[in-house]
Design a protein around this motif. Structure first.
Motif, mmCIF file in Angstrom:
data_model
loop_
_atom_site.group_PDB
_atom_site.id
_atom_site.type_symbol
_atom_site.label_atom_id
_atom_site.label_comp_id
_atom_site.label_asym_id
_atom_site.label_seq_id
_atom_site.Cartn_x
_atom_site.Cartn_y
_atom_site.Cartn_z
ATOM 1 N N ILE A 128 -23.414 42.745 45.099
ATOM 2 C CA ILE A 128 -24.451 43.537 45.774
ATOM 3 C C ILE A 128 -24.143 45.161 45.185
ATOM 4 N N ALA A 129 -22.748 45.512 45.463
ATOM 5 C CA ALA A 129 -22.681 46.951 45.053
ATOM 6 C C ALA A 129 -23.089 47.174 43.732
ATOM 7 N N HIS A 130 -22.988 46.508 42.706
ATOM 8 C CA HIS A 130 -23.384 46.595 41.436
ATOM 9 C C HIS A 130 -24.839 46.791 41.474
ATOM 10 N N ASN A 131 -25.402 45.804 41.994
ATOM 11 C CA ASN A 131 -26.933 45.981 42.083
ATOM 12 C C ASN A 131 -27.443 47.375 42.816
ATOM 13 N N MET A 132 -26.694 47.605 43.871
ATOM 14 C CA MET A 132 -27.168 48.831 44.380
ATOM 15 C C MET A 132 -27.201 50.291 43.605
ATOM 16 N N VAL A 133 -25.999 50.110 42.714
ATOM 17 C CA VAL A 133 -25.573 51.166 41.805
ATOM 18 C C VAL A 133 -26.655 51.515 40.814
ATOM 19 N N SER A 134 -26.948 50.573 40.049
ATOM 20 C CA SER A 134 -27.903 50.295 38.870
ATOM 21 C C SER A 134 -29.100 49.544 39.159
ATOM 22 N N ASN A 135 -30.306 50.227 38.855
ATOM 23 C CA ASN A 135 -31.540 49.349 38.790
ATOM 24 C C ASN A 135 -31.778 48.296 37.662
ATOM 25 N N SER A 136 -30.759 48.513 36.884
ATOM 26 C CA SER A 136 -30.957 47.801 35.414
ATOM 27 C C SER A 136 -29.940 46.397 35.680
ATOM 28 N N VAL A 137 -29.055 46.399 36.764
ATOM 29 C CA VAL A 137 -28.292 45.349 36.913
ATOM 30 C C VAL A 137 -28.890 44.350 37.924
ATOM 31 N N LEU A 138 -29.132 43.197 37.346
ATOM 32 C CA LEU A 138 -29.740 41.849 38.142
ATOM 33 C C LEU A 138 -28.810 41.041 38.676
ATOM 34 N N ASP A 139 -27.562 40.778 38.128
ATOM 35 C CA ASP A 139 -26.521 40.274 38.701
ATOM 36 C C ASP A 139 -25.239 40.458 38.080
ATOM 37 N N TYR A 140 -23.986 39.897 38.685
ATOM 38 C CA TYR A 140 -22.663 40.499 38.203
ATOM 39 C C TYR A 140 -21.764 39.267 38.538
ATOM 40 N N LEU A 141 -20.956 38.990 37.678
ATOM 41 C CA LEU A 141 -20.169 37.791 38.035
ATOM 42 C C LEU A 141 -18.647 38.277 37.332
ATOM 43 N N GLU A 142 -17.787 38.498 38.409
ATOM 44 C CA GLU A 142 -16.427 38.973 37.961
ATOM 45 C C GLU A 142 -15.570 37.820 37.485
ATOM 46 N N LEU A 143 -15.023 37.709 36.093
ATOM 47 C CA LEU A 143 -14.197 36.654 35.376
ATOM 48 C C LEU A 143 -12.848 37.339 35.816
ATOM 49 N N SER A 144 -12.328 38.545 35.788
ATOM 50 C CA SER A 144 -11.153 38.865 36.082
ATOM 51 C C SER A 144 -11.026 40.141 36.702
ATOM 52 N N ASP A 145 -9.935 40.445 36.963
ATOM 53 C CA ASP A 145 -9.709 42.117 37.352
ATOM 54 C C ASP A 145 -10.531 43.035 36.554
ATOM 55 N N GLU A 146 -10.588 42.918 35.187
ATOM 56 C CA GLU A 146 -10.845 43.793 34.271
ATOM 57 C C GLU A 146 -12.409 43.280 33.365
ATOM 58 N N HIS A 147 -12.791 41.966 33.457
ATOM 59 C CA HIS A 147 -13.545 41.361 32.896
ATOM 60 C C HIS A 147 -14.693 40.716 33.670
ATOM 61 N N SER A 148 -16.284 41.093 33.072
ATOM 62 C CA SER A 148 -17.164 40.539 34.023
ATOM 63 C C SER A 148 -18.335 39.856 33.101
ATOM 64 N N ILE A 149 -19.419 39.063 33.454
ATOM 65 C CA ILE A 149 -20.465 38.846 32.956
ATOM 66 C C ILE A 149 -21.705 39.280 33.768
ATOM 67 N N VAL A 150 -22.471 40.279 33.030
ATOM 68 C CA VAL A 150 -23.440 40.864 33.741
ATOM 69 C C VAL A 150 -24.916 40.727 33.091
ATOM 70 N N GLU A 151 -25.866 40.552 34.088
ATOM 71 C CA GLU A 151 -27.317 40.371 33.558
ATOM 72 C C GLU A 151 -27.778 41.974 33.792
ATOM 73 N N LEU A 152 -28.296 42.284 32.604
ATOM 74 C CA LEU A 152 -29.070 43.684 32.630
ATOM 75 C C LEU A 152 -30.330 43.533 31.899
ATOM 76 N N ILE A 153 -31.296 44.613 32.558
ATOM 77 C CA ILE A 153 -32.629 44.620 31.944
ATOM 78 C C ILE A 153 -32.530 45.423 30.799
ATOM 79 N N ALA A 154 -33.183 45.066 29.640
ATOM 80 C CA ALA A 154 -33.376 45.958 28.487
ATOM 81 C C ALA A 154 -34.036 47.153 28.512
ATOM 82 N N SER A 155 -33.729 48.287 28.110
ATOM 83 C CA SER A 155 -34.461 49.632 28.612
ATOM 84 C C SER A 155 -35.374 49.756 27.416
ATOM 85 N N ALA A 156 -36.277 50.893 27.559
ATOM 86 C CA ALA A 156 -37.103 51.474 26.305
ATOM 87 C C ALA A 156 -36.072 52.077 25.129
ATOM 88 N N LYS A 157 -35.108 52.553 25.443
ATOM 89 C CA LYS A 157 -34.041 52.661 24.412
ATOM 90 C C LYS A 157 -33.744 51.626 23.376
#
Length: 219
Positions: A128-157
């Motif tokens: 929820i915190a990751h979704n709040m911080v960035s409008n581009s983050v759809l979902d976030y899954l922590e794999l370990s203390d330092e690694h994650s899988i994230v769903e992001l929306i591709a930008s115009a850039k």
């Protein structure tokens, strides 16, 4: 053959796992000390039993060692959670997943043989915190203390650029492992795969690298 699961503790977490496994057609044994909860899940799980999971004889009689995966989802009673996990380990259950209440609880569970430990409340808070911080983050899954899988929306850039042009691995140390475009899912995309604005990118990597990627390439 259907996989066999046992869920011990039918609170919010255990109950949701029981429902999800049942919907997927799995064979589920639901166990709880509370008669009302057992009555609620008697029509959802394959079998629902009122039982004390801290009693080794009871678990033996239920044939718990024959289940491929047992989920210990006991709520606030840490002692019952630990004792149940210990009994399951001693009975030779193939895989044991346990809900942890805190870091101390997790340390004990690791020592006594839990195969997987989950912190549902903490993990949901992170997402929820990751979704709040960035409008581009759809979902976030922590794999370990330092690694994650994230769903992001591709930008115009990123629009119209290929993976080799972006060179995410070399420039950011992360990997785009899949792209969702409408109903289409592109798994292990090739280097010449073009990205369109609005594509959903599934990225795996170190948290610091993913954050750098977000800041530089997303809107």
């Amino acid at each position: 053959m259907r996989k066999q699961f046992a869920v011990i503790g039918l609170g919010r977490f255990g109950g949701s796992i029981c429902r999800a496994l049942s919907r997927q057609g799995m064979e589920v044994l639901a166990i709880d000390k509370d008669e009302e909860r057992i009555n609620e899940y008697s029509s959802i799980a394959t079998h629902a039993v009122i039982a004390d999971s801290t009693d080794e004889t009871v678990l033996k009689n239920l044939g718990i060692r024959n289940f491929e995966h047992v989920i210990v989802a006991i709520g606030d009673n840490i002692q019952a959670s630990i004792l149940t996990t210990l009994i399951l380990e001693e009975l030779g259950v193939q895989k044991i997943t346990v809900k942890a209440q805190n870091d101390y609880h997790e340390k004990v569970l690791k020592k006594i043989g839990a195969d997987q430990i989950v912190h549902p409340e903490r993990d949901m808070g992170e997402r929820i915190a990751h979704n709040m911080v960035s409008n581009s983050v759809l979902d976030y899954l922590e794999l370990s203390d330092e690694h994650s899988i994230v769903e992001l929306i591709a930008s115009a850039k990123m629009n119209g650029k290929t993976l080799i042009e972006l060179d995410v691995r070399a420039n950011y140390g992360a990997n785009i492992v899949a792209i969702k475009r409408g109903e289409e899912v592109i798994v292990s995309p090739q280097a010449n795969q073009q990205i369109n604005k609005g594509d959903i990118l599934i990225i795996i990597g170190a948290d610091k690298d993913i954050t750098r990627f977000e800041k530089q390439l997303l809107d």
